[in-house]
Design a protein around this motif. Structure first.
Motif, PDB file in Angstrom:
ATOM      1  N   ALA A 165       0.817  -1.213   0.000  1.00 48.62           N
ATOM      2  CA  ALA A 165       0.000   0.000   0.000  1.00 48.62           C
ATOM      3  C   ALA A 165       0.852   1.264   0.000  1.00 48.62           C
ATOM      4  O   ALA A 165       0.397   2.325   0.426  1.00 48.62           O
ATOM      5  CB  ALA A 165      -0.913  -0.013   1.232  1.00 48.62           C
ATOM      6  N   GLY A 166       2.086   1.145  -0.460  1.00 51.55           N
ATOM      7  CA  GLY A 166       2.964   2.322  -0.471  1.00 51.55           C
ATOM      8  C   GLY A 166       3.476   2.675   0.906  1.00 51.55           C
ATOM      9  O   GLY A 166       3.816   3.825   1.173  1.00 51.55           O
ATOM     10  N   GLU A 167       3.562   1.689   1.785  1.00 53.50           N
ATOM     11  CA  GLU A 167       3.997   1.917   3.160  1.00 53.50           C
ATOM     12  C   GLU A 167       5.417   1.423   3.392  1.00 53.50           C
ATOM     13  O   GLU A 167       5.933   0.583   2.639  1.00 53.50           O
ATOM     14  CB  GLU A 167       3.061   1.185   4.147  1.00 53.50           C
ATOM     15  CG  GLU A 167       1.615   1.643   4.118  1.00 53.50           C
ATOM     16  CD  GLU A 167       1.404   2.980   4.787  1.00 53.50           C
ATOM     17  OE1 GLU A 167       2.335   3.481   5.459  1.00 53.50           O
ATOM     18  OE2 GLU A 167       0.305   3.558   4.625  1.00 53.50           O
ATOM     19  N   LEU A 168       6.014   1.934   4.436  1.00 53.58           N
ATOM     20  CA  LEU A 168       7.206   1.358   5.040  1.00 53.58           C
ATOM     21  C   LEU A 168       6.826   1.062   6.487  1.00 53.58           C
ATOM     22  O   LEU A 168       6.774   1.977   7.317  1.00 53.58           O
ATOM     23  CB  LEU A 168       8.389   2.318   4.978  1.00 53.58           C
ATOM     24  CG  LEU A 168       8.918   2.676   3.591  1.00 53.58           C
ATOM     25  CD1 LEU A 168       9.976   3.770   3.690  1.00 53.58           C
ATOM     26  CD2 LEU A 168       9.484   1.444   2.883  1.00 53.58           C
ATOM     27  N   ILE A 169       6.502  -0.175   6.778  1.00 51.92           N
ATOM     28  CA  ILE A 169       6.077  -0.573   8.113  1.00 51.92           C
ATOM     29  C   ILE A 169       7.270  -1.253   8.779  1.00 51.92           C
ATOM     30  O   ILE A 169       7.679  -2.351   8.386  1.00 51.92           O
ATOM     31  CB  ILE A 169       4.866  -1.526   8.062  1.00 51.92           C
ATOM     32  CG1 ILE A 169       3.733  -0.893   7.251  1.00 51.92           C
ATOM     33  CG2 ILE A 169       4.408  -1.874   9.477  1.00 51.92           C
ATOM     34  CD1 ILE A 169       2.653  -1.877   6.849  1.00 51.92           C
ATOM     35  N   PHE A 170       7.827  -0.581   9.765  1.00 53.79           N
ATOM     36  CA  PHE A 170       9.052  -1.050  10.400  1.00 53.79           C
ATOM     37  C   PHE A 170       8.717  -1.847  11.658  1.00 53.79           C
ATOM     38  O   PHE A 170       7.979  -1.383  12.531  1.00 53.79           O
ATOM     39  CB  PHE A 170       9.960   0.116  10.780  1.00 53.79           C
ATOM     40  CG  PHE A 170      10.903   0.504   9.672  1.00 53.79           C
ATOM     41  CD1 PHE A 170      12.239   0.144   9.720  1.00 53.79           C
ATOM     42  CD2 PHE A 170      10.439   1.218   8.572  1.00 53.79           C
ATOM     43  CE1 PHE A 170      13.100   0.479   8.696  1.00 53.79           C
ATOM     44  CE2 PHE A 170      11.301   1.585   7.556  1.00 53.79           C
ATOM     45  CZ  PHE A 170      12.635   1.204   7.606  1.00 53.79           C
ATOM     46  N   LEU A 171       9.258  -3.054  11.742  1.00 55.54           N
ATOM     47  CA  LEU A 171       9.208  -3.888  12.927  1.00 55.54           C
ATOM     48  C   LEU A 171      10.631  -4.016  13.441  1.00 55.54           C
ATOM     49  O   LEU A 171      11.519  -4.476  12.711  1.00 55.54           O
ATOM     50  CB  LEU A 171       8.632  -5.265  12.612  1.00 55.54           C
ATOM     51  CG  LEU A 171       7.120  -5.376  12.348  1.00 55.54           C
ATOM     52  CD1 LEU A 171       6.725  -4.656  11.071  1.00 55.54           C
ATOM     53  CD2 LEU A 171       6.696  -6.843  12.258  1.00 55.54           C
ATOM     54  N   ALA A 172      10.851  -3.579  14.679  1.00 52.55           N
ATOM     55  CA  ALA A 172      12.196  -3.554  15.224  1.00 52.55           C
ATOM     56  C   ALA A 172      12.167  -3.937  16.692  1.00 52.55           C
ATOM     57  O   ALA A 172      11.099  -4.090  17.293  1.00 52.55           O
ATOM     58  CB  ALA A 172      12.806  -2.160  15.051  1.00 52.55           C
ATOM     59  N   HIS A 173      13.360  -4.123  17.283  1.00 50.49           N
ATOM     60  CA  HIS A 173      13.415  -4.417  18.715  1.00 50.49           C
ATOM     61  C   HIS A 173      14.658  -3.783  19.331  1.00 50.49           C
ATOM     62  O   HIS A 173      15.624  -3.441  18.631  1.00 50.49           O
ATOM     63  CB  HIS A 173      13.416  -5.931  18.957  1.00 50.49           C
ATOM     64  CG  HIS A 173      14.686  -6.629  18.596  1.00 50.49           C
ATOM     65  ND1 HIS A 173      14.928  -7.094  17.315  1.00 50.49           N
ATOM     66  CD2 HIS A 173      15.798  -6.927  19.310  1.00 50.49           C
ATOM     67  CE1 HIS A 173      16.115  -7.658  17.261  1.00 50.49           C
ATOM     68  NE2 HIS A 173      16.680  -7.572  18.469  1.00 50.49           N
ATOM     69  N   ALA A 174      14.615  -3.644  20.647  1.00 50.18           N
ATOM     70  CA  ALA A 174      15.730  -3.060  21.389  1.00 50.18           C
ATOM     71  C   ALA A 174      16.802  -4.115  21.655  1.00 50.18           C
ATOM     72  O   ALA A 174      16.505  -5.306  21.739  1.00 50.18           O
ATOM     73  CB  ALA A 174      15.219  -2.484  22.707  1.00 50.18           C
TER      74      ALA A 174
END
Length: 244
Positions: free
Chosen positions: A235-244
């Motif tokens: 959908a034209g997104e940048l969905i970031f999944l990250a962790h510490a």
């Protein structure tokens, strides 16, 4: 110029313009993957998702610098289950600890100052437990979403809860490299008009990866859409999944 709308009307209009979508479903599913977790909704706005997170059994804090949005959030059914914090990430105390931090509704793009963006990521890293998760969305500049933000494609009509009727539409223009200026136009039933300007930062995937790494956060995955499509195919997104 002072707006013709009160703070309460602005919050009401925001809720009318921003309905629950597959994006909220995504963030709720992501958070629910860790049951009964300590959650920070950073840039919670009027609190629709924030309250839903609390109703799903999480210990939720919602933070936002806009007093009108926070007043609307606190007045909603279920709001008593949320701890509301007025301000930005900079007001989070040293004792704050979270398992999950969310930035939804493209809040990351509203943080246009790069120094403030850097501080925000540093604050997130500070309050996340080791292994704690961060998720946020930012529009992919390669998709050039702003080119569709024209009066012809965005015009809508709304009737607020107090009976106020208005038409609204937006247009956009390049402000500076990586920054897009958005102007929302409002036409009221008595023919009065107003405009409201805002800036949005369009950061590339590479820039966001570098920013997260510099903050000490590890990128797990970057998605292009709410059904886990790859970047450039969603959908034209940048969905970031990250962790510490």
């Amino acid at each position: 110029m002072e707006s013709l709308l009160t703070a309460a009307q602005h919050a009401d209009l925001y809720d009318a313009e921003n309905l629950w979508t597959t994006a909220e479903d995504f963030f709720l599913r992501f958070t629910n993957a860790t049951p009964a977790s300590r959650v920070l909704d950073l840039g919670c706005g009027t609190g629709r998702l924030t309250i839903a997170l609390a109703q799903a059994g999480h210990e939720v804090s919602g933070i936002d610098p806009h007093s009108g949005s926070m007043a609307a959030a606190r007045a909603k059914p279920g709001a008593d289950a949320v701890r509301w914090i007025d301000g930005t990430s900079s007001v989070l105390g040293e004792e704050e600890v979270f398992d999950t931090v969310l930035m939804t509704s493209h809040v990351a793009q509203a943080i246009v100052d790069e120094n403030e963006w850097t501080r925000t990521l540093a604050n997130i890293k500070r309050v996340l437990v080791p292994g704690g998760r961060l998720v946020f969305d930012s529009r992919d500049p390669a998709a050039r979403a702003w080119e569709t933000w024209t009066p012809a494609q965005t015009r809508s009509e709304f009737t607020l809860s107090d009976g106020t009727h208005l038409q609204s539409w937006i247009d956009s223009a390049l402000h500076d490299e990586g920054l897009i200026k958005i102007t929302e136009h409002r036409l009221f039933a008595d023919s009065s008009r107003e405009m409201q300007d805002a800036l949005l930062a369009f950061r590339s995937e590479d820039q966001l990866r570098a920013d997260l790494t510099a903050a000490g956060l590890q990128v797990d995955e970057v998605l292009g859409g709410w059904s886990h499509e790859p970047v450039g195919h969603g959908a034209g997104e940048l969905i970031f999944l990250a962790h510490a």
